[in-house]
Design an enzyme around this catalytic site. Sequence first.
Site, PDB file in Angstrom:
ATOM      1  N   ASP A  99      -8.080   4.273   8.377  1.00  0.00           N
ATOM      2  CA  ASP A  99      -8.383   5.261   9.392  1.00  0.00           C
ATOM      3  C   ASP A  99      -7.926   6.618   8.849  1.00  0.00           C
ATOM      4  O   ASP A  99      -7.148   6.672   7.899  1.00  0.00           O
ATOM      5  CB  ASP A  99      -7.642   4.912  10.682  1.00  0.00           C
ATOM      6  CG  ASP A  99      -7.960   5.894  11.805  1.00  0.00           C
ATOM      7  OD1 ASP A  99      -9.114   6.316  11.909  1.00  0.00           O
ATOM      8  OD2 ASP A  99      -7.026   6.244  12.553  1.00  0.00           O
ATOM      9  N   CYS A 116      13.233 -34.482   1.801  1.00  0.00           N
ATOM     10  CA  CYS A 116      12.110 -34.035   0.969  1.00  0.00           C
ATOM     11  C   CYS A 116      10.955 -33.630   1.875  1.00  0.00           C
ATOM     12  O   CYS A 116      11.014 -33.791   3.094  1.00  0.00           O
ATOM     13  CB  CYS A 116      11.676 -35.120  -0.014  1.00  0.00           C
ATOM     14  SG  CYS A 116      10.972 -36.575   0.779  1.00  0.00           S
ATOM     15  N   ASP A 119      -8.536   1.541  16.955  1.00  0.00           N
ATOM     16  CA  ASP A 119      -8.531   0.783  15.697  1.00  0.00           C
ATOM     17  C   ASP A 119      -8.415  -0.721  15.934  1.00  0.00           C
ATOM     18  O   ASP A 119      -8.615  -1.511  15.002  1.00  0.00           O
ATOM     19  CB  ASP A 119      -7.354   1.226  14.809  1.00  0.00           C
ATOM     20  CG  ASP A 119      -7.496   2.665  14.337  1.00  0.00           C
ATOM     21  OD1 ASP A 119      -8.629   3.069  14.036  1.00  0.00           O
ATOM     22  OD2 ASP A 119      -6.484   3.368  14.278  1.00  0.00           O
ATOM     23  N   CYS A 142       9.511 -35.955   4.591  1.00  0.00           N
ATOM     24  CA  CYS A 142      10.185 -35.988   5.896  1.00  0.00           C
ATOM     25  C   CYS A 142       9.574 -34.950   6.831  1.00  0.00           C
ATOM     26  O   CYS A 142       9.269 -35.235   7.997  1.00  0.00           O
ATOM     27  CB  CYS A 142      11.678 -35.715   5.736  1.00  0.00           C
ATOM     28  SG  CYS A 142      12.556 -36.863   4.671  1.00  0.00           S
ATOM     29  N   ASP A 169      -3.615   2.933  13.552  1.00  0.00           N
ATOM     30  CA  ASP A 169      -2.504   2.979  14.512  1.00  0.00           C
ATOM     31  C   ASP A 169      -2.932   3.324  15.921  1.00  0.00           C
ATOM     32  O   ASP A 169      -2.088   3.451  16.809  1.00  0.00           O
ATOM     33  CB  ASP A 169      -1.440   3.981  14.050  1.00  0.00           C
ATOM     34  CG  ASP A 169      -1.937   5.417  14.107  1.00  0.00           C
ATOM     35  OD1 ASP A 169      -3.165   5.621  14.186  1.00  0.00           O
ATOM     36  OD2 ASP A 169      -1.098   6.334  14.060  1.00  0.00           O
TER      37      ASP A 169
END
Length: 719
Positions: free
Chosen positions: A418, A14, A617, A17, A613
Amino acid sequence: MQQNIIIQIQGMTCQACATRIEKVLNKKPFVEQATVNFASEQLQVSFDDAQHSAEDILQIIQNTGFDGSIKSEKTPQIIQTKTLPWRLCLLLLINIPFIIGMFGMMFGKHQWMLPTKWQFVLASIVQFWLAIPFYKSAWSSLKGGLANMDVLVSLGTLSIYFYSMFMLLVAPEHHHEVPPVYFEASVMVLGFVSLGKFLEDRTKKHSLNSLGLLIKLTPQQVMVQRNSQWQMLPLDQVRIGDLLRVNQGERIAADGVVENGTGWADESHLTGELKPEMKKSGSKVLAGAMLSEGSLEYRAQQLGSQTLLGDMMNALSEAQGTKAPIARFTDKVASVFVPIVVLIALLTFGLTYWFKQDSVTALMHAVAVLVIACPCALGLATPAAIMVGMGNAIKHGIRFKDAASMEESARVNAVVLDKTGTLTEGKPQIAAVWIDEKCGYSERDFYRLAASVEQYATHPLAKAIVQKAQQKGITLFEISQIQTALGAGVQADVESVGSVKMGKADYCQLQLPELDDPIWQLASIVAVAVNGQPIGAFAIADKLKPDSAQAIKRLQAHNIEVYVMSGDQQSAVEYIANQLGIQKAYGNLSPRDKANRIEQLKTEGKVVAMVGDGINDAPALATANVSFAMKNGADVAEHTASATLMQHSVNQMVDALLLSQATLKNIKQNLFFAFIYNVLGIPLAAIGLLNPIIAGAAMAMSSVSVLMNALRLKRMKIE
């Protein structure tokens, strides 16, 4: 030096643990961070290996009462679904006469199926043989300083068994009276709980298999050219540089480059894009792609975990092992849950006996509380949904870095985009050139100078200039002393020329004259200066991606505010924004300006997602609450971002947000079901409205129901 390893844990029953293992490891001074995912049964641990080894970590886990093994596979392996174990089969077989006997009790025939002494014999077999795994787990748990669900089950069933044995062997016998024994309760509780554990495990493995099956996309046998002969070889015998062949209907075995043939490859397993890609000589191919038409011979460049598929699988495996912030609350609850339940059970026994003066009723109520209160469903609620949600994201070409990123994406209410390479194709073309007549440069010399400086840059505007020069067959200068001014431009020393700057007009100190062509008011301007003297400029125009308009409409339909922030001139940014129906567009922004504006949005209460990208950025991506980078963009952008989009599409980012929202909603549903189950179940058991058998069955099915709810995410339709 910090070392990161993944350990497969055995013996957890469970969430308590998992919480205990985390606490023990995180208290060690040499452990930086330890995270246990109960659903995947994996531990991710980062530790200082200067004085300690992975074996030390394993020893700590063993001392805590569990077993572990280091995952050393280069790529995730297929998880084999377990068959019904013999111990469970025998336990269920013994349950059958007790279940049939339960129906007899409804008509007052207590020994209709089994005489009491036979019940005692079968219950003893179950309690002292088939139930041994429960006792081992419970004892290990207590030795490790915690109490897991097996402690509750063991306490409850042993209490019922010994009480029944006492009544059978010690209580006076009466000729016409059946001793009040409840062996069926102990046997059936163990049966239902064991069956529930098995079903839970199968369901977990099924949900994980949907992710692990990606590895099956790589063929096990490959046609390889060796000694000028084509032969079928196992994939593990293929080496980088081998020439491989793939025919129609077969899958590509490695990342590589096509040398001969043509064909159409379906790469949707990595990009989420269902449209097949045309492959010919010089084209790149990806491991796992299906060749839907044609035949190709390709040179293997990456194999196994080095392929994009292998890298994605490893990243997914690591991400699934992380925890979403919402899971912290359930961890805290699970850490104190079992001791509180034991206390409630004792109080239930005491109060019931006080009011009813009936030890049997008091015992049954207390045992029902112990059995009903298992926190497994609580521990599975978050990780199960996260695993399925991330698997679904992978199918759509979205790779989240961790669970926290997925949860944060679900809360986004503002998106910053962007312009170049994000909303637009990222493949701008030169629309016009202006050269100062006084500088004495011809157009060919101007291209040569500009392309020489831009040849190592990754920005799409730079690539447009270099590609145009290559088309003209221009030989480039040797350059040195390259310096990049983020968001402004680049400077380099060009042989026989001097210092050359390229970038924004103000960076090159260029004041454009009034030009008749309106393109100069709309296009991006790249200025050129030699030894501090501006000599000309390029007007570079880009066109919108086909799906950008649809993506913006989807964002607006979900009440998400959209902003465009770009280093390009304001007129060019506004032109693009107007085409897309975006009201808030900002140009002439440096990387720091973008980051500052995003920070301002956050102070206004916005949860901001940034999409970009380029290198410029990266600061904005790091500042946003959650960030998305395009695959194969600048490395720094991809490493900074919270998630990677494989299609270079804003539409895919919208998919990511909607998938995240659905996953978070699913987590909340799971938590509600888990909490309401315990909140209602414990009081009902305490007052006697749930007997231990029904409680055991209900507890067993609660975890399965949470997992089944999580698996609904697989059928989710993104709109």
